[in-house]
Scaffold this motif. Structure first.
Motif, mmCIF file in Angstrom:
data_model
loop_
_atom_site.group_PDB
_atom_site.id
_atom_site.type_symbol
_atom_site.label_atom_id
_atom_site.label_comp_id
_atom_site.label_asym_id
_atom_site.label_seq_id
_atom_site.Cartn_x
_atom_site.Cartn_y
_atom_site.Cartn_z
ATOM 1 N N TYR A 15 14.207 20.476 0.945
ATOM 2 C CA TYR A 15 15.186 21.341 0.271
ATOM 3 C C TYR A 15 15.357 20.984 -1.203
ATOM 4 O O TYR A 15 15.416 21.868 -2.064
ATOM 5 N N LEU A 16 15.437 19.704 -1.503
ATOM 6 C CA LEU A 16 15.658 19.283 -2.884
ATOM 7 C C LEU A 16 14.366 19.067 -3.656
ATOM 8 O O LEU A 16 14.403 18.865 -4.868
ATOM 9 N N THR A 17 13.228 19.110 -2.977
ATOM 10 C CA THR A 17 11.973 18.722 -3.620
ATOM 11 C C THR A 17 10.864 19.760 -3.478
ATOM 12 O O THR A 17 9.701 19.440 -3.667
ATOM 13 N N SER A 18 11.193 20.982 -3.147
ATOM 14 C CA SER A 18 10.196 22.048 -3.204
ATOM 15 C C SER A 18 10.027 22.490 -4.653
ATOM 16 O O SER A 18 10.927 22.306 -5.484
ATOM 17 N N ARG A 19 8.904 23.077 -4.958
ATOM 18 C CA ARG A 19 8.611 23.418 -6.350
ATOM 19 C C ARG A 19 9.620 24.396 -6.935
ATOM 20 O O ARG A 19 9.918 24.341 -8.122
ATOM 21 N N GLN A 20 10.145 25.282 -6.119
ATOM 22 C CA GLN A 20 11.148 26.224 -6.599
ATOM 23 C C GLN A 20 12.560 25.891 -6.097
ATOM 24 O O GLN A 20 13.454 26.730 -6.132
ATOM 25 N N SER A 21 12.763 24.672 -5.660
ATOM 26 C CA SER A 21 14.100 24.258 -5.220
ATOM 27 C C SER A 21 15.097 24.335 -6.368
ATOM 28 O O SER A 21 14.740 24.161 -7.535
ATOM 29 N N PRO A 22 16.377 24.537 -6.042
ATOM 30 C CA PRO A 22 17.395 24.507 -7.090
ATOM 31 C C PRO A 22 17.764 23.078 -7.480
ATOM 32 O O PRO A 22 17.681 22.164 -6.657
ATOM 33 N N VAL A 23 18.162 22.909 -8.730
ATOM 34 C CA VAL A 23 18.916 21.722 -9.119
ATOM 35 C C VAL A 23 20.376 22.072 -8.929
ATOM 36 O O VAL A 23 20.881 23.051 -9.489
ATOM 37 N N GLU A 32 0.823 -1.201 0.000
ATOM 38 C CA GLU A 32 0.000 0.000 0.000
ATOM 39 C C GLU A 32 0.866 1.264 0.000
ATOM 40 O O GLU A 32 1.972 1.291 0.530
ATOM 41 N N GLN A 33 0.333 2.313 -0.612
ATOM 42 C CA GLN A 33 0.989 3.607 -0.592
ATOM 43 C C GLN A 33 1.112 4.089 0.846
ATOM 44 O O GLN A 33 0.205 3.927 1.654
ATOM 45 N N GLY A 34 2.256 4.652 1.187
ATOM 46 C CA GLY A 34 2.455 5.163 2.533
ATOM 47 C C GLY A 34 3.161 4.212 3.466
ATOM 48 O O GLY A 34 3.415 4.553 4.623
ATOM 49 N N ALA A 35 3.482 3.005 2.996
ATOM 50 C CA ALA A 35 4.158 2.029 3.839
ATOM 51 C C ALA A 35 5.677 2.066 3.666
ATOM 52 O O ALA A 35 6.388 1.339 4.357
ATOM 53 N N ARG A 36 6.154 2.887 2.757
ATOM 54 C CA ARG A 36 7.575 3.039 2.508
ATOM 55 C C ARG A 36 7.905 4.524 2.394
ATOM 56 O O ARG A 36 7.072 5.335 2.001
ATOM 57 N N SER A 37 9.133 4.872 2.700
ATOM 58 C CA SER A 37 9.579 6.257 2.563
ATOM 59 C C SER A 37 9.759 6.612 1.086
ATOM 60 O O SER A 37 10.221 5.787 0.285
ATOM 61 N N THR A 38 9.398 7.834 0.759
ATOM 62 C CA THR A 38 9.542 8.341 -0.607
ATOM 63 C C THR A 38 10.050 9.779 -0.546
ATOM 64 O O THR A 38 10.105 10.397 0.520
ATOM 65 N N LEU A 39 10.412 10.311 -1.687
ATOM 66 C CA LEU A 39 10.591 11.751 -1.794
ATOM 67 C C LEU A 39 9.247 12.413 -1.548
ATOM 68 O O LEU A 39 8.219 11.935 -2.034
ATOM 69 N N VAL A 40 9.245 13.487 -0.804
ATOM 70 C CA VAL A 40 8.005 14.211 -0.544
ATOM 71 C C VAL A 40 8.207 15.674 -0.900
ATOM 72 O O VAL A 40 9.310 16.224 -0.766
ATOM 73 N N GLU A 41 7.152 16.297 -1.351
ATOM 74 C CA GLU A 41 7.229 17.696 -1.746
ATOM 75 C C GLU A 41 7.520 18.583 -0.534
ATOM 76 O O GLU A 41 7.075 18.312 0.576
ATOM 77 N N GLY A 42 8.277 19.659 -0.763
ATOM 78 C CA GLY A 42 8.455 20.683 0.247
ATOM 79 C C GLY A 42 9.782 20.669 0.969
ATOM 80 O O GLY A 42 10.036 21.554 1.790
#
Length: 470
Positions: free
Chosen positions: A322-330, A310-320
């Motif tokens: 440092y590296l995964t905010s919408r305006q984060s830098p590459v 099921e979704q949510g049973a493992r760690s994933t990248l999540v929005e918000g």
């Protein structure tokens, strides 16, 4: 480096202009309705923007090999190191290099030495990325109209070209110019001093790759380090815009919408949660998400979700984050990476310098991620981290660089140089049997290249090592 959002409007126009300049090696047809020329400013905008995307594209391609990410599906080719088709990545690398060829021609003709120098630095970078992935690649015949089936150049000789381009770029950035770079540069907005530091940082990066070869010089690496970045403020990066999300944020958003991607490898979780190393790393909650139960649980590479589908049973990248905010830098190159290069180059000859650089690399990365002072100091003083100069090892340097470079493609170069010897690093389940129990060493040449330039494509296996990985 902050990028003013007013340049967002330049992107769409520049992409159209720049696409028309990619009419040498990669183009078969010409659209008579497209512009036939692109100004230097437009080329610079698209080149800096697309170069950052190439860093993401390569990082995404190798993230499972270095066990940052894992597929939620068992036996996925990205986990099991099967031969994959990277035609899209190949085309994107060559599209940028074709634009760079056009930019440098225009800049040289007009005496715009700062554009020329920045272009040469970025040509070195995109060429270096391509060689590190594929080994021998077309270059000397790729940007003219004499052939659509260019010959492949030797990878070691191409590395010489990388260093030559960096040296030329430095010389031109230090010269007088008829035109100054400005907001058309998404990396530094025309800050020439930072371009020079970036060039020297890249020299150090590519020099450290050659450590196992006869051409390596630790003194030359350390000289380049001394002229490279001196703080996080000089990091080479491209920030994104309100209408144009950071691509890692898009992965996190898609995963939240059940388009599965960005699942975190068990290897990475256990490197930070106190399993593989004594200290619990405070960067873990700033880099990845928890399960629905508030825990950090990774996915085993090659095995998929197992008994927790099921979704949510493992760690994933999540929005918000440092590296995964919408305006984060590459991030293209960072001060923390440079400090770990310094630590590696000084190790064994100047232990005090190596240890200082090692500690500074950790601190710089934590500062970039905004780790709070109490957590940072606790980690930096933990006996398993603060081992003292005499006890510093290459294993500790590579471990901390592995964490600091999370999602960056440079880690695959490190993994190959380190022979994948990270602590508790295990081969994925259902691993490609053709590898004979060995880890992958290179990409297969893409299907597009086999079909259009097959007579020139070298015959290699995934175990054949590129020149510096011997």
């Amino acid at each position: 480096m902050k990028i003013n959002n007013k340049i967002l409007a330049m992107v769409g126009t520049t992409v159209l202009l720049s696409a028309s300049s990619c009419d040498s090696y990669l183009d078969v047809n010409t659209n008579p309705n497209n512009p036939t020329d692109a100004p230097m400013s437009g080329l610079m905008t698209n080149i800096t923007y697309q170069t950052s995307l190439n860093v993401y594209r390569e990082g995404s391609a190798v993230a499972n090999y270095v066990q940052y990410l894992a597929s939620p599906n068992p036996g996925s080719g990205s986990d099991t190191m099967d031969p994959l088709n990277f035609s899209s990545l190949w085309f994107n690398l060559y599209n940028v290099m074709t634009d760079l060829n056009e930019l440098t021609i225009k800049a040289e003709e007009s005496g715009a030495n700062h554009y020329l120098g920045a272009g040469q630095v970025l040509m070195a970078f995109n060429l270096g990325m391509t060689v590190d992935l594929f080994g021998d690649v077309p270059f000397s015949e790729s940007f003219n109209f004499t052939t659509v089936t260019p010959a492949y150049d030797n990878d070691e000789q191409l590395y010489g070209q990388v260093f030559s381009l960096l040296d030329q770029g430095i010389a031109n950035l230090e010269s007088e110019t008829t035109a100054s770079i400005g907001a058309d540069d998404f990396i530094y907005e025309g800050d020439v001093d930072n371009w020079l530091k970036f060039a020297y940082t890249l020299k150090a990066r590519y020099m450290i790759h050659t450590k196992g070869t006869g051409s390596y010089s630790a003194a030359e690496v350390l000289d380049a380090v001394s002229k490279g970045f001196t703080s996080n403020d000089q990091n080479a990066q491209v920030e994104f815009f309100e209408q144009d999300f950071n691509p890692w944020a898009s992965v996190a958003i898609n995963n939240a919408n059940l388009l599965l991607g960005g699942w975190i490898s068990e290897q990475f979780i256990q490197a930070l949660d106190g399993t593989s190393y004594p200290a619990v790393d405070p960067r873990l909650p700033l880099l990845v998400g928890t399960t629905d139960e508030g825990e950090f649980v990774g996915t085993v590479n090659g095995a998929g979700r197992g008994n927790a589908p099921e979704q949510g049973a493992r760690s994933t990248l999540v929005e918000g984050q440092y590296l995964t905010s919408r305006q984060s830098p590459v991030l293209i190159a960072t001060y923390s990476e440079l400090k770990f290069i310094e630590a590696e180059a000084a190790l064994g000859t100047d232990q005090d310098r190596a240890y200082t650089a090692y500690m500074e690399g950790i601190e710089a990365n934590m500062d970039m991620l905004s780790v709070d002072d109490e957590s940072k100091n606790a980690y930096l003083t933990d006996p398993s981290v603060a081992v003292g100069a005499a006890n510093l090892t290459i294993d500790l340097i590579f471990k901390e660089k592995y964490v600091a470079n999370f999602l960056h493609p440079e880690t695959w170069n490190d993994a190959r140089r380190f022979d994948y010897a990270y602590k508790d690093f295990t081969q994925p389940a259902n691993m490609n049997p053709d590898l004979g129990g060995e880890y992958i060493r290179r990409f297969a040449y893409p299907d597009s290249e086999q079909s259009r330039n097959g007579a020139n494509v070298p015959e290699v296996t995934l175990l054949d090592r590129i020149w510096w990985d011997q």
